[in-house]
Design a protein around this motif. Structure first.
Motif, PDB file in Angstrom:
ATOM      1  N   PRO A   1      41.921  76.211  36.981  1.00 31.11           N
ATOM      2  CA  PRO A   1      40.746  76.659  36.236  1.00 31.11           C
ATOM      3  C   PRO A   1      39.941  75.477  35.716  1.00 31.11           C
ATOM      4  N   ALA A   2      39.153  74.862  36.601  1.00 28.91           N
ATOM      5  CA  ALA A   2      38.373  73.697  36.161  1.00 28.91           C
ATOM      6  C   ALA A   2      37.115  73.589  36.993  1.00 28.91           C
ATOM      7  N   GLU A   3      36.143  72.844  36.476  1.00 36.75           N
ATOM      8  CA  GLU A   3      34.901  72.572  37.201  1.00 36.75           C
ATOM      9  C   GLU A   3      34.971  71.147  37.713  1.00 36.75           C
ATOM     10  N   ALA A   4      34.247  70.905  38.816  1.00 40.76           N
ATOM     11  CA  ALA A   4      34.222  69.536  39.334  1.00 40.76           C
ATOM     12  C   ALA A   4      32.866  69.238  39.931  1.00 40.76           C
ATOM     13  N   SER A   5      32.512  67.970  39.991  1.00 39.08           N
ATOM     14  CA  SER A   5      31.215  67.601  40.573  1.00 39.08           C
ATOM     15  C   SER A   5      31.206  67.867  42.072  1.00 39.08           C
ATOM     16  N   GLU A   6      32.386  67.851  42.696  1.00 35.14           N
ATOM     17  CA  GLU A   6      32.427  68.085  44.136  1.00 35.14           C
ATOM     18  C   GLU A   6      33.625  68.967  44.467  1.00 35.14           C
ATOM     19  N   THR A   7      33.433  69.895  45.398  1.00 35.75           N
ATOM     20  CA  THR A   7      34.554  70.747  45.823  1.00 35.75           C
ATOM     21  C   THR A   7      34.696  70.674  47.335  1.00 35.75           C
ATOM     22  N   ILE A   8      35.928  70.524  47.784  1.00 28.27           N
ATOM     23  CA  ILE A   8      36.199  70.565  49.232  1.00 28.27           C
ATOM     24  C   ILE A   8      37.106  71.768  49.472  1.00 28.27           C
ATOM     25  N   ASP A   9      36.704  72.634  50.399  1.00 26.44           N
ATOM     26  CA  ASP A   9      37.532  73.795  50.714  1.00 26.44           C
ATOM     27  C   ASP A   9      38.454  73.439  51.886  1.00 26.44           C
ATOM     28  N   ALA A  10      39.752  73.405  51.611  1.00 26.57           N
ATOM     29  CA  ALA A  10      40.700  73.083  52.682  1.00 26.57           C
ATOM     30  C   ALA A  10      40.938  74.298  53.578  1.00 26.57           C
ATOM     31  N   ALA A  11      40.478  75.470  53.153  1.00 31.06           N
ATOM     32  CA  ALA A  11      40.510  76.693  53.972  1.00 31.06           C
ATOM     33  C   ALA A  11      41.898  76.999  54.542  1.00 31.06           C
ATOM     34  N   GLY A  12      42.921  76.752  53.742  1.00 30.97           N
ATOM     35  CA  GLY A  12      44.281  77.090  54.177  1.00 30.97           C
ATOM     36  C   GLY A  12      44.915  76.076  55.114  1.00 30.97           C
ATOM     37  N   CYS A  13      44.226  74.961  55.346  1.00 30.14           N
ATOM     38  CA  CYS A  13      44.815  73.922  56.214  1.00 30.14           C
ATOM     39  C   CYS A  13      45.947  73.197  55.491  1.00 30.14           C
ATOM     40  N   PHE A  14      46.819  72.611  56.284  1.00 28.33           N
ATOM     41  CA  PHE A  14      47.956  71.856  55.769  1.00 28.33           C
ATOM     42  C   PHE A  14      47.461  70.540  55.164  1.00 28.33           C
ATOM     43  N   VAL A  15      47.899  70.287  53.940  1.00 26.90           N
ATOM     44  CA  VAL A  15      47.494  69.064  53.242  1.00 26.90           C
ATOM     45  C   VAL A  15      48.733  68.226  52.972  1.00 26.90           C
ATOM     46  N   THR A  16      48.663  66.978  53.360  1.00 25.11           N
ATOM     47  CA  THR A  16      49.832  66.094  53.256  1.00 25.11           C
ATOM     48  C   THR A  16      49.440  64.796  52.555  1.00 25.11           C
ATOM     49  N   PRO A  17      50.421  64.135  51.923  1.00 23.87           N
ATOM     50  CA  PRO A  17      50.146  62.759  51.496  1.00 23.87           C
ATOM     51  C   PRO A  17      49.795  61.936  52.742  1.00 23.87           C
ATOM     52  N   PRO A  18      49.141  60.802  52.568  1.00 18.08           N
ATOM     53  CA  PRO A  18      48.669  60.062  53.748  1.00 18.08           C
ATOM     54  C   PRO A  18      49.808  59.602  54.657  1.00 18.08           C
ATOM     55  N   PHE A  19      49.461  59.353  55.900  1.00 17.34           N
ATOM     56  CA  PHE A  19      50.436  58.782  56.825  1.00 17.34           C
ATOM     57  C   PHE A  19      50.708  57.326  56.438  1.00 17.34           C
ATOM     58  N   VAL A  20      51.930  56.896  56.729  1.00 16.96           N
ATOM     59  CA  VAL A  20      52.334  55.515  56.449  1.00 16.96           C
ATOM     60  C   VAL A  20      52.674  54.846  57.773  1.00 16.96           C
ATOM     61  N   GLU A  21      51.976  53.781  58.071  1.00 15.84           N
ATOM     62  CA  GLU A  21      52.260  52.969  59.265  1.00 15.84           C
ATOM     63  C   GLU A  21      53.251  51.891  58.841  1.00 15.84           C
ATOM     64  N   SER A  22      54.520  52.045  59.240  1.00 13.20           N
ATOM     65  CA  SER A  22      55.569  51.133  58.754  1.00 13.20           C
ATOM     66  C   SER A  22      55.654  49.828  59.534  1.00 13.20           C
ATOM     67  N   HIS A  23      55.020  49.787  60.710  1.00 13.80           N
ATOM     68  CA  HIS A  23      55.213  48.584  61.532  1.00 13.80           C
ATOM     69  C   HIS A  23      54.101  48.468  62.577  1.00 13.80           C
ATOM     70  N   VAL A  24      53.185  47.543  62.329  1.00 14.34           N
ATOM     71  CA  VAL A  24      52.131  47.310  63.308  1.00 14.34           C
ATOM     72  C   VAL A  24      51.817  45.818  63.299  1.00 14.34           C
ATOM     73  N   HIS A  25      51.130  45.364  64.342  1.00 11.45           N
ATOM     74  CA  HIS A  25      50.713  43.951  64.418  1.00 11.45           C
ATOM     75  C   HIS A  25      49.192  43.914  64.465  1.00 11.45           C
ATOM     76  N   LEU A  26      48.569  43.727  63.299  1.00  6.37           N
ATOM     77  CA  LEU A  26      47.100  43.739  63.263  1.00  6.37           C
ATOM     78  C   LEU A  26      46.492  42.440  63.764  1.00  6.37           C
ATOM     79  N   ASP A  27      47.323  41.393  63.921  1.00  5.61           N
ATOM     80  CA  ASP A  27      46.765  40.132  64.437  1.00  5.61           C
ATOM     81  C   ASP A  27      46.650  40.151  65.955  1.00  5.61           C
ATOM     82  N   THR A  28      47.536  40.891  66.620  1.00  5.08           N
ATOM     83  CA  THR A  28      47.520  40.903  68.089  1.00  5.08           C
ATOM     84  C   THR A  28      46.732  42.088  68.643  1.00  5.08           C
TER      85      THR A  28
END
Ligand SMILES: [Zn+2]
Length: 424
Positions: free
Chosen positions: A35-62
């Motif tokens: 029960p709150a107001e916000a400046s912006e609302t995003i409707d997830a429309a029942g989609c699955f919401v997860t914490p972000p993905f974690v990339e545990s091992h990559v080589h950004l230099d190569t």
């Protein structure tokens, strides 16, 4: 008044849809019908919401150097190292910044907000490290990047390797890396691990070692890592990456070793896309899969997370950076196709990754934590894995950092046409 509310989010398969409030970059309320107001609302429309993905091992230099100056035609790890040493001679900071930034954009578009990148420090100028420290600084408001000082050519096998490794830590690398199976002798490999642990203790850093990335069943450095992790008390601050040799260990040894590993509390990172591609190259038939014992470790409660490892570089000529791509391969290669097993693979690219990176305290959709989440075009974890779902919205510290519109396909068959629906 909140800054943002994400409404109608599906956090788990059953139960009510949830609203998620955000203020000042933090989650402030996670409950049905907030029960709150916000400046912006995003409707997830029942989609699955997860914490972000974690990339545990990559080589950004190569990354994004495949074919420069030549392609790895044999597809072996060792020809990859040769190609890279030729490309490494041409590195400039601008070159590394440009390629790494592009790869990070891909990763963020897929919902990755935590990245652990190894950086080759076998370069007297430490060009790649300096460049990625700058990239880490510029990206810090949006993406959390950890840098592992990685001695690609060995700590003892490369002249001045130990000095460069220490210099890299002083410059600001977050973790100490290594490659014991690529040192000149078994003894050098053990010695390199002692150097790594001593430096990590001296500078208060994490450890993440490329360990036993070979099909040689005699390559046994995980036992040394887990012993050192126990004796130094560094435990879950230590990660063994790849450990592909474990695929080939005899059952008696593997069973003993895994008990020691569980006791030591170290993390493991498997890289299914690259392991299935690089390993088994010296076998005729049958060809080994070369993936570490992900299924057995998961069943024992050992923390296992996953990495993409390489994206379009001398070790892997494919990839878009997506962790769902990585997890999809893991499900197959590790034969983790039970329903709970598939769910646990999804956790390997989310929560388990957060544990590996030691960011678990600021990770997850809970009041008081940074407002990082991904709205996937999926019903749940299994659906996301099966359909390789796109990330509709990626939210970092309460701000939208990427949006993807799912593709729409129409079929024209049997005299009619309709938009296709991939759900059962
Ligand atoms: Zn790697």
């Amino acid at each position: 008044m909140l800054d943002l509310i994400v409404r109608n989010a599906r956090l788990r398969v059953s139960g009510p849809l949830i609203d998620i409030g955000v203020r000042d970059g933090l989650f402030v309320g996670v409950q049905p019908r907030l029960p709150a107001e916000a400046s912006e609302t995003i409707d997830a429309a029942g989609c699955f919401v997860t914490p972000p993905f974690v990339e545990s091992h990559v080589h950004l230099d190569t990354t994004l150097t495949a074919g420069e100056p030549r392609w790895n035609e044999s597809g072996t790890l060792f020809e990859g190292i040769e190609c890279w040493s030729e490309r490494k001679a041409l590195l400039t900071e601008e070159d590394v910044v440009r390629r790494a930034t592009k790869a990070i954009e891909w990763q963020v578009s897929h919902g990755i907000l935590h990245i652990r990148s190894h950086v080759d420090i076998c370069d007297p100028k430490l060009t790649a490290l300096r460049a990625l420290i700058e990239v880490r600084r510029v990206m810090a408001p949006f993406v959390d990047i950890q840098l592992v000082a990685f001695p690609q050519d060995g700590i003892l096998g490369f002249e001045g390797g130990a000095v460069l490794l220490e210099e890299a830590l002083r410059l600001g690398a977050d973790a100490v890396g290594g490659i014991p199976h690529y040192e000149l002798t078994r003894e050098d490999g053990v010695e390199s691990l002692k150097i790594i642990f001593a430096l990590a203790e001296k500078y208060g850093k994490l450890i993440d070692v490329h360990c036993d990335e070979i099909d040689d069943e005699q390559s046994r450095f995980v036992e040394v890592m887990s012993a050192l992790a126990l004796r130094t008390g560094m435990r879950d601050r230590v990660t063994a990456s790849h450990t592909t040799a474990m695929h080939s260990y005899n059952g008696a040894y593997a069973s003993k070793l895994l008990r020691f590993c569980a006791k030591s509390g170290i993390n493991f990172v498997a890289n299914p896309l690259v392991n299935i591609h690089l390993q088994g190259r010296f076998d005729t038939y049958p060809k080994r899969r070369g993936l570490t014992r992900v299924k057995e470790m998961a069943a024992m409660g050992i923390n296992v997370s996953l990495g993409h490892d390489d994206i379009l570089d001398p070790w892997y000529p494919m990839g878009t950076g997506s962790m769902l791509d990585v997890a999809h391969m893991a499900v197959h290669v590790a034969q983790m196709t039970g329903r709970e097993e598939m769910r646990s693979v999804f956790h390997m690219v989310t929560d388990a990754g957060a544990r590996t990176l030691h960011v678990q305290d600021s990770y997850g959709i809970e009041a008081g934590k940074p407002a990082d989440l991904v709205i996937l075009d999926a019903l749940d974890e299994l659906d996301a894995l099966r359909r390789q779902s796109v990330a509709r919205v990626v939210l970092s510290k309460g701000k939208v950092v990427a949006r993807t519109t799912p593709a729409e396909t129409t079929v024209f068959l049997q005299g009619t046409s309709h938009p296709i629906d991939y759900l059962r």
